[in-house]
Write an enzyme that holds these catalytic residues in place. Sequence first.
Site, PDB file in Angstrom:
ATOM      1  CE  LYS A   1      21.085  14.640  30.737  1.00  0.00           C
ATOM      2  NZ  LYS A   1      20.979  13.730  32.284  1.00  0.00           N
ATOM      3  CG  ASN A   2      24.738  12.930  32.409  1.00  0.00           C
ATOM      4  OD1 ASN A   2      23.514  13.612  32.560  1.00  0.00           O
ATOM      5  ND2 ASN A   2      24.899  11.775  31.940  1.00  0.00           N
TER       6      ASN A   2
ATOM      7  CB  CYS B   1      14.318   7.342  38.506  1.00  0.00           C
ATOM      8  SG  CYS B   1      15.737   6.364  37.867  1.00  0.00           S
TER       9      CYS B   1
ATOM     10  NE  ARG C   1      19.939   6.556  38.245  1.00  0.00           N
ATOM     11  CZ  ARG C   1      19.922   7.113  37.407  1.00  0.00           C
ATOM     12  NH1 ARG C   1      18.708   7.426  36.721  1.00  0.00           N
ATOM     13  NH2 ARG C   1      21.048   7.748  36.972  1.00  0.00           N
ATOM     14  N   PRO C   2      19.842   4.028  44.549  1.00  0.00           N
ATOM     15  CG  PRO C   2      21.096   2.263  45.684  1.00  0.00           C
ATOM     16  CD  PRO C   2      20.383   2.639  44.498  1.00  0.00           C
ATOM     17  CB  VAL C   3      22.189   8.729  47.112  1.00  0.00           C
ATOM     18  CG1 VAL C   3      21.677   9.317  45.898  1.00  0.00           C
ATOM     19  CG2 VAL C   3      21.376   9.032  48.475  1.00  0.00           C
TER      20      VAL C   3
ATOM     21  CG  ASP D   1      23.561   7.681  30.001  1.00  0.00           C
ATOM     22  OD1 ASP D   1      22.640   6.758  30.403  1.00  0.00           O
ATOM     23  OD2 ASP D   1      23.967   8.607  30.599  1.00  0.00           O
TER      24      ASP D   1
ATOM     25  NE  ARG E   1      15.080  14.472  33.108  1.00  0.00           N
ATOM     26  CZ  ARG E   1      15.628  13.578  33.793  1.00  0.00           C
ATOM     27  NH1 ARG E   1      14.988  12.287  34.105  1.00  0.00           N
ATOM     28  NH2 ARG E   1      16.686  13.544  34.632  1.00  0.00           N
TER      29      ARG E   1
END
Length: 422
Positions: free
Chosen positions: A22-23, A118, A123-125, A308, A400
């Site tokens: 997925k990732n 989330c 979780r900044p960007v 994960d 998901r």
Amino acid sequence: MDQIAVRGGQALSGTIPIAGAKNACLALMPATLLSDEPLTLTNAPRLSDISTMTQLLASLGAEVSDLQDGKVLAMSSHDLNNHTADYDIVRKMRASILVLGPMLARDGHAVVSLPGGCAIGARPVDLHLKALEALGAELDLRDGYVHAKAPGGLKGAEIEFPFVSVGATENVLMAATLAKGTTVLKNAAREPEIVDLASCLRAMGAQIEGEGTSQITIQGVERLHGATHPVVTDRIELGTYMLAPAITGGDILLEGGKIGLVGAFAEKLDQAGIHVSEEPGGLRVKRKNGRVSAVDIVTEPFPGFPTDLQAQMMALLCTADGTSVLEERIFENRFMHAPELMRMGAQIDVHGGTAKVTGVERLKGAPVMATDLRASVSLILAGLAAEGETVVSRVYHLDRGYERVEEKLGACGAQIERVQGV
Ligand code: UD1
């Protein structure tokens, strides 16, 4: 909303095919934006996150068709007619930010909604944005959107990330393929998904060296062309299903699995008393003997123990002999599965980023709630080992990232079913 009902207690044996990652796929799909020629991905997983990325790319004017029941994604970004990634799609999935670098690199402008927080943390960007600025992008943050411009095109630069970020490495790697001159990324992420993205970009004509190490060098090129690329095996799905025979007993072959994808995780399983061997068809997993032993875990960027797989490993350690300490170093709030596991009789003590798990002989089935993707599958694993029935609600989180979970586990003897629309 669907639920998953699991009746625990069966040892599981058989074969589970592992899907494409997925990732990796979520980073490979935006790469289509870098070229006006078609990009085709084979071995794509069939997941709701992939549908969300399809929807996002389509909103920008890309064409995405899924062939062979979704396993092949044929994409073309010949006519991009919109350069705004809307909040309504971006808020559903953080990986949406990965369209920023490619759009900016190809067309010199892009507007992308900020993803926001989330469940597992803020979780900044900021790392993505600072690195794109280093390549010459002009950014303006207003109304919840990043307005990005690079009127004269992006220019190569040396960028040292203050800490490892998978997404920031991917975003800038893609952008740098079309920047003028050389870009050097230091303290880059080394995950297999980065290696897979670099290999796809190279097939499209990019000049990249050093992926899989912490320094990646990209020599910008004028344009990228079309390519066909197989998505790498999903190491998180692999690790998750490796835990099924570990927690229930039995013997499962994980088709397509390779030890190199899950080295640190397999080492911990070995210490816990689980035998993992690589065969031509994949990885075979079974317990060495009796009850598993407690082990301590610290999550780290690749090649360390993956965050994960922390929730799923916790489910196993809930049934281990002794006390295990799990330290979560990647995300600040990633133990939401702990209270749900405690509803099933687990003994867990959470303090900040550390969880102390004292194993119990037997978990007991209970109604529980999925809070995020990996937490949801940890509850299913716990349910497989528990006495009686476990009903996991809010399984849209699970959908998901895991395709046909009930079929895959059911084929190995698990009593598991999806209860639709409860
Ligand atoms: C990716 C994976 C996710 C995995 C994570 C860590 C995808 C789609 N998702 O997420 O499943 O759990 O890697 O292996 O590939 N950070 C910042 N500023 C930034 C970027 C990140 O502070 O600009 C922080 C994050 O909040 C987090 C840490 O850095 O605490 C690592 O995050 P990162 O590696 O970027 O994770 P993602 O790429 O979002």
